[in-house]
Scaffold this motif. Structure first.
Motif, PDB file in Angstrom:
ATOM      1  N   ALA A 194       0.828  -1.106  -0.061  1.00  0.00           N
ATOM      2  CA  ALA A 194       0.102  -0.039   0.063  1.00  0.00           C
ATOM      3  C   ALA A 194       0.901   1.363  -0.130  1.00  0.00           C
ATOM      4  O   ALA A 194       0.786   2.188  -0.953  1.00  0.00           O
ATOM      5  CB  ALA A 194      -0.955  -0.025   0.991  1.00  0.00           C
ATOM      6  N   VAL A 195       1.396   1.404   1.144  1.00  0.00           N
ATOM      7  CA  VAL A 195       2.509   2.708   1.180  1.00  0.00           C
ATOM      8  C   VAL A 195       3.918   2.395   1.302  1.00  0.00           C
ATOM      9  O   VAL A 195       4.240   1.279   2.270  1.00  0.00           O
ATOM     10  CB  VAL A 195       1.814   3.412   2.414  1.00  0.00           C
ATOM     11  CG1 VAL A 195       2.791   4.968   2.636  1.00  0.00           C
ATOM     12  CG2 VAL A 195       0.340   3.889   2.318  1.00  0.00           C
ATOM     13  N   VAL A 196       4.699   2.842   0.583  1.00  0.00           N
ATOM     14  CA  VAL A 196       6.010   2.516   0.439  1.00  0.00           C
ATOM     15  C   VAL A 196       7.005   3.873   0.658  1.00  0.00           C
ATOM     16  O   VAL A 196       6.733   4.490  -0.030  1.00  0.00           O
ATOM     17  CB  VAL A 196       6.516   1.603  -0.814  1.00  0.00           C
ATOM     18  CG1 VAL A 196       7.875   1.267  -0.963  1.00  0.00           C
ATOM     19  CG2 VAL A 196       5.481   0.592  -1.055  1.00  0.00           C
ATOM     20  N   ARG A 197       7.946   3.744   1.329  1.00  0.00           N
ATOM     21  CA  ARG A 197       8.893   4.763   1.705  1.00  0.00           C
ATOM     22  C   ARG A 197      10.344   4.344   1.495  1.00  0.00           C
ATOM     23  O   ARG A 197      10.675   3.240   1.490  1.00  0.00           O
ATOM     24  CB  ARG A 197       8.685   5.235   2.932  1.00  0.00           C
ATOM     25  CG  ARG A 197       7.469   5.720   3.392  1.00  0.00           C
ATOM     26  CD  ARG A 197       7.389   6.271   4.946  1.00  0.00           C
ATOM     27  NE  ARG A 197       8.109   7.469   4.834  1.00  0.00           N
ATOM     28  CZ  ARG A 197       7.730   8.694   4.940  1.00  0.00           C
ATOM     29  NH1 ARG A 197       6.558   8.690   4.274  1.00  0.00           N
ATOM     30  NH2 ARG A 197       8.541   9.677   4.822  1.00  0.00           N
ATOM     31  N   ILE A 255       1.015   3.868  -3.225  1.00  0.00           N
ATOM     32  CA  ILE A 255       1.779   5.108  -3.065  1.00  0.00           C
ATOM     33  C   ILE A 255       2.885   5.037  -2.558  1.00  0.00           C
ATOM     34  O   ILE A 255       3.362   4.294  -1.409  1.00  0.00           O
ATOM     35  CB  ILE A 255       0.703   5.907  -2.161  1.00  0.00           C
ATOM     36  CG1 ILE A 255      -0.740   6.300  -2.543  1.00  0.00           C
ATOM     37  CG2 ILE A 255       1.500   7.405  -1.791  1.00  0.00           C
ATOM     38  CD1 ILE A 255      -1.455   6.881  -1.671  1.00  0.00           C
ATOM     39  N   ALA A 256       4.242   5.828  -3.452  1.00  0.00           N
ATOM     40  CA  ALA A 256       5.276   5.680  -2.923  1.00  0.00           C
ATOM     41  C   ALA A 256       6.068   7.036  -2.740  1.00  0.00           C
ATOM     42  O   ALA A 256       5.703   7.896  -3.309  1.00  0.00           O
ATOM     43  CB  ALA A 256       6.357   4.889  -3.535  1.00  0.00           C
ATOM     44  N   HIS A 257       6.803   7.250  -1.494  1.00  0.00           N
ATOM     45  CA  HIS A 257       7.401   8.370  -1.237  1.00  0.00           C
ATOM     46  C   HIS A 257       8.931   8.198  -1.328  1.00  0.00           C
ATOM     47  O   HIS A 257       9.688   7.124  -0.758  1.00  0.00           O
ATOM     48  CB  HIS A 257       6.843   8.733   0.377  1.00  0.00           C
ATOM     49  CG  HIS A 257       7.676  10.046   0.627  1.00  0.00           C
ATOM     50  ND1 HIS A 257       8.813  10.067   1.145  1.00  0.00           N
ATOM     51  CD2 HIS A 257       7.354  11.431   0.564  1.00  0.00           C
ATOM     52  CE1 HIS A 257       9.145  11.487   1.461  1.00  0.00           C
ATOM     53  NE2 HIS A 257       8.320  12.218   1.165  1.00  0.00           N
ATOM     54  N   GLU A 281      10.815   1.229   3.627  1.00  0.00           N
ATOM     55  CA  GLU A 281       9.774   0.432   4.448  1.00  0.00           C
ATOM     56  C   GLU A 281       8.437   0.171   3.260  1.00  0.00           C
ATOM     57  O   GLU A 281       8.079   1.067   2.672  1.00  0.00           O
ATOM     58  CB  GLU A 281       9.287   1.482   5.396  1.00  0.00           C
ATOM     59  CG  GLU A 281       8.197   0.566   6.461  1.00  0.00           C
ATOM     60  CD  GLU A 281       7.161   1.653   7.110  1.00  0.00           C
ATOM     61  OE1 GLU A 281       7.590   1.799   8.547  1.00  0.00           O
ATOM     62  OE2 GLU A 281       6.189   2.006   6.685  1.00  0.00           O
ATOM     63  N   ALA A 287       4.840  -1.021   3.534  1.00  0.00           N
ATOM     64  CA  ALA A 287       3.607  -1.499   4.443  1.00  0.00           C
ATOM     65  C   ALA A 287       2.583  -1.619   3.772  1.00  0.00           C
ATOM     66  O   ALA A 287       2.284  -1.236   2.487  1.00  0.00           O
ATOM     67  CB  ALA A 287       3.051  -0.072   5.136  1.00  0.00           C
ATOM     68  N   ILE A 290       4.599  -5.327   7.451  1.00  0.00           N
ATOM     69  CA  ILE A 290       5.560  -4.169   7.142  1.00  0.00           C
ATOM     70  C   ILE A 290       6.902  -4.776   6.963  1.00  0.00           C
ATOM     71  O   ILE A 290       7.409  -5.518   7.896  1.00  0.00           O
ATOM     72  CB  ILE A 290       5.380  -3.081   8.215  1.00  0.00           C
ATOM     73  CG1 ILE A 290       3.984  -2.465   8.186  1.00  0.00           C
ATOM     74  CG2 ILE A 290       6.634  -1.954   8.080  1.00  0.00           C
ATOM     75  CD1 ILE A 290       3.854  -1.459   9.333  1.00  0.00           C
ATOM     76  N   ASP A 311      10.821  -3.026   6.969  1.00  0.00           N
ATOM     77  CA  ASP A 311      11.681  -1.873   6.989  1.00  0.00           C
ATOM     78  C   ASP A 311      13.205  -2.273   7.151  1.00  0.00           C
ATOM     79  O   ASP A 311      13.455  -3.398   7.761  1.00  0.00           O
ATOM     80  CB  ASP A 311      11.222  -0.858   7.967  1.00  0.00           C
ATOM     81  CG  ASP A 311      11.494  -1.242   9.437  1.00  0.00           C
ATOM     82  OD1 ASP A 311      12.153  -1.870   9.613  1.00  0.00           O
ATOM     83  OD2 ASP A 311      10.953  -0.677  10.191  1.00  0.00           O
TER      84      ASP A 311
END
Lengths: 323, 335
Positions: free
Chosen positions: B145-148, B221-223, B238, B240, B245, B247
């Motif tokens: 879902a959300v990747v950093r 969504i990636a940041h 990371e 998620a 998760i 990291d």
């Protein structure tokens, strides 16, 4: 000083009331909660009286009230308290939409009551230390801030848009935008956001990535996602990475912890200062001394405006200018 | 035996030459650098020859099967065209080129001459990233879902300070963040749109900092954080998802820490390390050598390298225009 609490819909009510119970010279005047079971239980826990109707609590001789109801009920509760001349600490976000948020500020002005926003992160000790470091000028000119405020989907009314105004984006953006505004004394000019319902089965945004342009030429991003899963060792975080021309600053608001490895689960046992307690102490002293609140309704409105613009941006896939 | 010539004796040239020198099935035939002293110093260490130009190396060396291009980005093309004309296989450092037009031309040029082209996206050979990708594929995090990601450290020091020339290097976004763009595309597929901000044009100190948001067709969504404004090189990620998760933070992986006291009362400095028998660069180059020998497809194709550049360019456009940039994803003709 006699302080009441309206609604235990928001879990922060427990922590706030705990602090009230510890403070000298403060009496918990009563708890109003239209959820009878929840209200009776809380009243018993804090050894006070439960009122099914908030009007009845407000009819008592009280000096201040903490409003921790659903976002969509904030206006109703603020208005009733303000009309009685009772000072207010309002849970964040100020409201579920801008119209209510405006009306809250107006009604408090009209009746000359203190309206303080409950942005407890401002009282987090490492976050306060960060403010000191920034103010010292040692980072040089600020360039950018990278922030996270992750958490877990609280479900219940938080996932009901009509009561909350939205999910992760409205819930978490306001905290960090407030810190950024406070750190820099600058306003958000423009916001872009990618928002999604990618994690939970509940039909509400749980993933959000905001990019902001401030009027002091600083840019910032915020990950406000409810992306911590059940197995994660803690509920969430608030982190800030600040980049300046002379250096960098990293703040982990809840990094003060022990790692615990139990046979059932692994978790982080936080031992830092209690920011909620510091918030309540600040509010009580503001009321006692009739001061201007440290965090105003306007602060709440500004932060909410960014969250609302983020939703608009994610629908249009373009940056939105703030008025 | 595969005979390889390394072009460029800078940071990357040293890395490549050092790796090739260790490989039993490779003969490092020489090192080229316009700064002949620099080339000679490295060649001495690795028991090979030094040349001032590619042409001199070709004239003097008996056989060259492949070249490794480790010069600054804007000069990649010049050497690539020469080597391709001579039917040498090519390993080229990332980013492939400064512009998409050049990159496309370079890819076509090689394919028309039946020359293999490998681009050094080394993150695809870094065990921490590979492990994470495999775990995601196994479903460890559920639906991503959300990747950093984060990558960066000090502003790079290189010959003629070419990194400071944005027109040459493409700055932080093209030179450094392309690693993360490629890794993320490898894991999560094609990018729908990007939005980004950077310090470029805001400050004139010797630093660069950028924050990028990417939206994937899959919804992910990636940041991506890129920094030439920090003190120490660090990479982080990371991932998620709905179920979990993963990291990683390189600054927290300290498997060897050597502390040196300055005096009897202690104090001094500690140097952290995370040693592996084979570096990611070694693994990458060994893979490329294997592909040259066997004709196997590489883990990272030239088209992948182009795609990563395309994402970088979209990010640069977003920084420039202040708008979200949607990728057109129409480079199929390259694949």
């Amino acid at each position: 000083m006699r302080v009441g609490i309206i609604s235990f819909a928001h879990g922060h009510a427990y922590s706030y009331t705990n602090t009230l119970a510890e403070l000298e010279g403060v009496k918990i005047a009563g708890i109003a909660d239209e959820n009878e079971n929840r209200g009776i239980k809380a009243a018993k826990q804090f050894n006070t009286k439960h009122y099914l109707k908030y009007e009845d609590l407000l009819n008592e001789p009280i000096d201040a009230v903490i409003i921790t109801s659903e976002n969509s009920n904030h206006y109703k509760h603020v208005k009733a308290a303000a009309k009685k001349g009772i000072h207010i600490l309002c849970e964040k976000p100020l409201a579920h939409n801008l119209k209510d948020a405006q009306a809250i500020i107006e009604v408090c002005n009209e009746h000359q009551v203190i309206l303080q926003m409950a942005f407890p992160v401002r009282f987090n000790t490492p976050v306060m230390k960060g403010k000191e470091i920034i103010d010292s000028g040692q980072l040089g000119r600020l360039i950018a801030i990278k922030a996270t405020n992750r958490g877990t989907n609280p479900a219940g009314w938080f996932a009901d848009r009509s009561k909350s105004g939205g999910g992760a984006v409205i819930d978490h953006t306001v905290h960090v935008v407030d810190i950024m505004r406070w750190y820099m004394g600058a306003e958000v000019k423009e916001v872009y956001a990618e928002v999604g319902n990618l994690i939970s089965e509940l039909n509400i945004d749980d993933s959000g990535m905001l990019t902001m342009e401030f009027d002091n030429n600083v840019f910032a991003t915020l990950d406000c996602s409810w992306s911590r899963n059940k197995g994660y060792p803690t509920w969430g975080d608030v982190t800030l990475e600040i980049i300046g021309t002379n250096g960098t600053l990293t703040i982990d608001a809840f990094g003060q912890k022990n790692n615990v490895y139990n046979n059932e689960k692994v978790y982080w046992d936080f031992w830092g200062d209690n920011m909620n307690k510091k918030l309540i102490i600040d509010f009580i002293s503001t009321v006692r001394e009739g001061k201007r609140p440290s965090i105003t309704g306007e602060d709440g409105l500004k932060a909410l405006g960014v969250a609302i613009a983020a939703y608009e941006s994610s629908e249009k896939n373009e940056p939105i200018k703030l008025k | 035996m595969l005979n390889i010539l390394v072009i460029g004796a800078g940071t990357m040239g040293r890395m490549h030459a050092g790796s090739f020198a260790k490989m039993k099935c490779v003969s490092l035939v020489g090192i080229v650098d316009t700064d002949l002293n620099k080339a000679a110093k490295l060649a001495d260490q690795l028991d090979t020859k030094a040349f001032r130009t590619y042409e001199e190396a070709v004239q003097q060396s008996l056989v060259i099967d492949a070249v490794s291009i480790c010069v600054p980005t804007p000069v990649h093309k010049e050497f690539l065209l020469k080597a391709a004309d001579d039917k040498k296989h090519i390993i080229c450092e990332k980013p492939l080129a400064r512009t998409l037009t050049d990159a496309k031309e370079m890819i076509m040029y090689c394919s028309e001459r039946d020359v293999k082209l490998f681009v050094g996206h080394v993150v695809r050979f870094s065990p921490e990233y590979i492990k994470a990708k495999l775990a995601v594929e196994k479903g460890v995090v559920g639906k991503p879902a959300v990747v950093r990601t984060s990558r960066g450290g000090k502003f790079p020091v290189a010959s003629n300070d070419w990194y400071t020339a944005y027109d040459s290097s493409g700055g932080l976004v093209l030179d450094l963040l392309i690693h993360d763009f490629d890794f993320l595309r490898w894991c999560f597929g094609e990018v729908e749109r990007v939005y980004a901000k950077s310090s470029r044009g805001r400050v004139y100190e010797r630093l660069e900092y950028a924050l990028v948001t990417l939206r994937y067709k899959s919804g992910v969504i990636a940041h991506v954080e890129g920094s030439w404004a920090h003190q120490k090189f660090t990479t982080k990620f990371e991932i998620a998802g709905t179920e979990g998760i993963i990291d990683y933070d390189s600054s927290k992986v300290v498997s060897v820490l050597t502390g040196q006291n300055q005096s009897n009362s202690g104090g001094g400095a500690a140097v952290p390390e995370s040693p592996l028998e084979e570096s990611s660069y070694y693994r990458e180059l060994e893979h490329f050598v294997h592909c040259i020998k066997t004709n196997d497809d590489p883990v990272i194709s030239a088209a992948d390298a182009y795609k990563a550049m395309e994402i970088s360019m979209a990010v640069l456009e977003s920084i420039e225009t202040g708008k979200a940039v949607t990728l057109n994803n129409n480079v199929k003709e390259l694949i």
